[in-house]
Design a protein around this motif. Sequence first.
Motif, PDB file in Angstrom:
ATOM      1  N   TRP A   1      10.526   3.853  12.247  1.00  0.00           N
ATOM      2  CA  TRP A   1       9.697   3.334  13.331  1.00  0.00           C
ATOM      3  C   TRP A   1      10.207   3.785  14.697  1.00  0.00           C
ATOM      4  O   TRP A   1       9.463   3.747  15.670  1.00  0.00           O
ATOM      5  N   SER A   2      11.454   4.210  14.788  1.00  0.00           N
ATOM      6  CA  SER A   2      12.017   4.580  16.091  1.00  0.00           C
ATOM      7  C   SER A   2      12.054   6.092  16.322  1.00  0.00           C
ATOM      8  O   SER A   2      12.418   6.532  17.399  1.00  0.00           O
ATOM      9  N   ASP A   3      11.696   6.887  15.338  1.00  0.00           N
ATOM     10  CA  ASP A   3      11.748   8.343  15.445  1.00  0.00           C
ATOM     11  C   ASP A   3      10.412   8.963  15.034  1.00  0.00           C
ATOM     12  O   ASP A   3      10.325   9.695  14.051  1.00  0.00           O
ATOM     13  N   PRO A   4       9.348   8.690  15.782  1.00  0.00           N
ATOM     14  CA  PRO A   4       8.031   9.167  15.354  1.00  0.00           C
ATOM     15  C   PRO A   4       7.925  10.696  15.259  1.00  0.00           C
ATOM     16  O   PRO A   4       7.248  11.206  14.368  1.00  0.00           O
ATOM     17  N   GLU A   5       8.604  11.420  16.153  1.00  0.00           N
ATOM     18  CA  GLU A   5       8.530  12.883  16.102  1.00  0.00           C
ATOM     19  C   GLU A   5       9.212  13.407  14.838  1.00  0.00           C
ATOM     20  O   GLU A   5       8.702  14.307  14.168  1.00  0.00           O
ATOM     21  N   GLY A   6      10.378  12.853  14.515  1.00  0.00           N
ATOM     22  CA  GLY A   6      11.091  13.273  13.311  1.00  0.00           C
ATOM     23  C   GLY A   6      10.317  12.939  12.046  1.00  0.00           C
ATOM     24  O   GLY A   6      10.260  13.739  11.107  1.00  0.00           O
ATOM     25  N   VAL A   7       9.714  11.762  12.038  1.00  0.00           N
ATOM     26  CA  VAL A   7       8.914  11.343  10.879  1.00  0.00           C
ATOM     27  C   VAL A   7       7.717  12.267  10.711  1.00  0.00           C
ATOM     28  O   VAL A   7       7.415  12.722   9.602  1.00  0.00           O
TER      29      VAL A   7
ATOM     30  N   ALA B   1       0.412   6.581   5.947  1.00  0.00           N
ATOM     31  CA  ALA B   1      -0.496   5.824   6.813  1.00  0.00           C
ATOM     32  C   ALA B   1      -0.108   4.353   6.923  1.00  0.00           C
ATOM     33  O   ALA B   1      -0.596   3.653   7.800  1.00  0.00           O
ATOM     34  N   ASN B   2       0.776   3.894   6.060  1.00  0.00           N
ATOM     35  CA  ASN B   2       1.092   2.470   6.024  1.00  0.00           C
ATOM     36  C   ASN B   2       2.476   2.117   6.551  1.00  0.00           C
ATOM     37  O   ASN B   2       2.990   1.037   6.283  1.00  0.00           O
ATOM     38  N   PHE B   3       3.064   3.006   7.328  1.00  0.00           N
ATOM     39  CA  PHE B   3       4.287   2.663   8.050  1.00  0.00           C
ATOM     40  C   PHE B   3       3.872   2.174   9.425  1.00  0.00           C
ATOM     41  O   PHE B   3       4.127   2.800  10.442  1.00  0.00           O
ATOM     42  N   THR B   4       3.194   1.055   9.431  1.00  0.00           N
ATOM     43  CA  THR B   4       2.618   0.508  10.652  1.00  0.00           C
ATOM     44  C   THR B   4       3.585  -0.461  11.325  1.00  0.00           C
ATOM     45  O   THR B   4       4.442  -1.061  10.654  1.00  0.00           O
TER      46      THR B   4
ATOM     47  N   ASP C   1       0.825  -1.205   0.000  1.00  0.00           N
ATOM     48  CA  ASP C   1       0.000   0.000   0.000  1.00  0.00           C
ATOM     49  C   ASP C   1       0.863   1.260   0.000  1.00  0.00           C
ATOM     50  O   ASP C   1       0.572   2.211  -0.710  1.00  0.00           O
ATOM     51  N   ARG C   2       1.926   1.265   0.794  1.00  0.00           N
ATOM     52  CA  ARG C   2       2.768   2.465   0.791  1.00  0.00           C
ATOM     53  C   ARG C   2       3.554   2.577  -0.507  1.00  0.00           C
ATOM     54  O   ARG C   2       3.759   3.678  -1.021  1.00  0.00           O
ATOM     55  N   GLN C   3       3.962   1.450  -1.086  1.00  0.00           N
ATOM     56  CA  GLN C   3       4.650   1.500  -2.381  1.00  0.00           C
ATOM     57  C   GLN C   3       3.709   1.993  -3.474  1.00  0.00           C
ATOM     58  O   GLN C   3       4.115   2.766  -4.353  1.00  0.00           O
ATOM     59  N   ALA C   4       2.453   1.594  -3.419  1.00  0.00           N
ATOM     60  CA  ALA C   4       1.473   2.078  -4.403  1.00  0.00           C
ATOM     61  C   ALA C   4       1.278   3.591  -4.248  1.00  0.00           C
ATOM     62  O   ALA C   4       1.202   4.321  -5.246  1.00  0.00           O
TER      63      ALA C   4
ATOM     64  N   GLY D   1       5.217  -3.677  12.517  1.00  0.00           N
ATOM     65  CA  GLY D   1       5.178  -4.998  11.898  1.00  0.00           C
ATOM     66  C   GLY D   1       5.425  -4.968  10.408  1.00  0.00           C
ATOM     67  O   GLY D   1       5.538  -6.007   9.774  1.00  0.00           O
ATOM     68  N   SER D   2       5.506  -3.762   9.813  1.00  0.00           N
ATOM     69  CA  SER D   2       5.742  -3.678   8.372  1.00  0.00           C
ATOM     70  C   SER D   2       7.180  -3.267   8.065  1.00  0.00           C
ATOM     71  O   SER D   2       7.463  -2.725   7.017  1.00  0.00           O
ATOM     72  N   GLU D   3       8.069  -3.566   9.003  1.00  0.00           N
ATOM     73  CA  GLU D   3       9.474  -3.227   8.811  1.00  0.00           C
ATOM     74  C   GLU D   3      10.173  -4.125   7.795  1.00  0.00           C
ATOM     75  O   GLU D   3      11.154  -3.726   7.188  1.00  0.00           O
ATOM     76  N   LYS D   4       9.677  -5.326   7.659  1.00  0.00           N
ATOM     77  CA  LYS D   4      10.297  -6.291   6.750  1.00  0.00           C
ATOM     78  C   LYS D   4       9.233  -6.899   5.853  1.00  0.00           C
ATOM     79  O   LYS D   4       8.099  -7.051   6.258  1.00  0.00           O
ATOM     80  N   GLY D   5       9.664  -7.259   4.653  1.00  0.00           N
ATOM     81  CA  GLY D   5       8.752  -7.859   3.689  1.00  0.00           C
ATOM     82  C   GLY D   5       8.767  -9.353   3.782  1.00  0.00           C
ATOM     83  O   GLY D   5       9.261  -9.881   4.749  1.00  0.00           O
ATOM     84  N   PRO D   6       8.269 -10.042   2.816  1.00  0.00           N
ATOM     85  CA  PRO D   6       8.139  -9.563   1.458  1.00  0.00           C
ATOM     86  C   PRO D   6       6.897  -8.697   1.294  1.00  0.00           C
ATOM     87  O   PRO D   6       5.971  -8.857   2.054  1.00  0.00           O
ATOM     88  N   PRO D   7       6.905  -7.849   0.312  1.00  0.00           N
ATOM     89  CA  PRO D   7       7.997  -7.537  -0.607  1.00  0.00           C
ATOM     90  C   PRO D   7       9.063  -6.713   0.105  1.00  0.00           C
ATOM     91  O   PRO D   7       8.860  -6.251   1.227  1.00  0.00           O
TER      92      PRO D   7
END
Length: 150
Positions: free
Chosen positions: A98-104, A78-81, A32-35, A83-89
């Motif tokens: 995932w570790s810097d929510p304020e910066g993101v 919205a899709n950097f949830t 979803d984030r790649q799309a 558990g989505s750190e690793k694929g596939p894909p």
Amino acid sequence: MVKPATILKTMPVLAVLAGLGATFALAGPIEDRQAGMKQVGKAMGAFAGIAKGEAPYDAAVVKTNADAMLAGMKQAFANFTPGSEKGPPETYAKPEIWSDPEGVKAAEDTALKAVEAMAATTDEAGFKTALAGLGEGCKGCHTKYRRPKD
């Protein structure tokens, strides 16, 4: 009672529907984030054409593409949830996302504001200024939170 011939006729349709359901079920946050980012890239291509003089500046074209870019960014963000750190894909997101929510959040806000500025342009000079800001806005996420593709 349902006739055996009726069951045999409907089985191919059911198989196709089941296959479609499996396809949709397999799509997840990475896809979803790649799309969303592909949508951003397509809009950026339209902006590049104008910037290079390959297409004339047209406020309506810029607005349409900025709106598409905004939607794509929102979908991606919205899709950097968890558990989505690793694929596939394969994902090109760095662990820092995932570790810097304020910066993101700050980087996202900057990028979204840059797209809104692009959508509001009314002439080529404003477009060029907004494009520079958009480049910086995109860079704010990509530099810190995206690893290069191999």
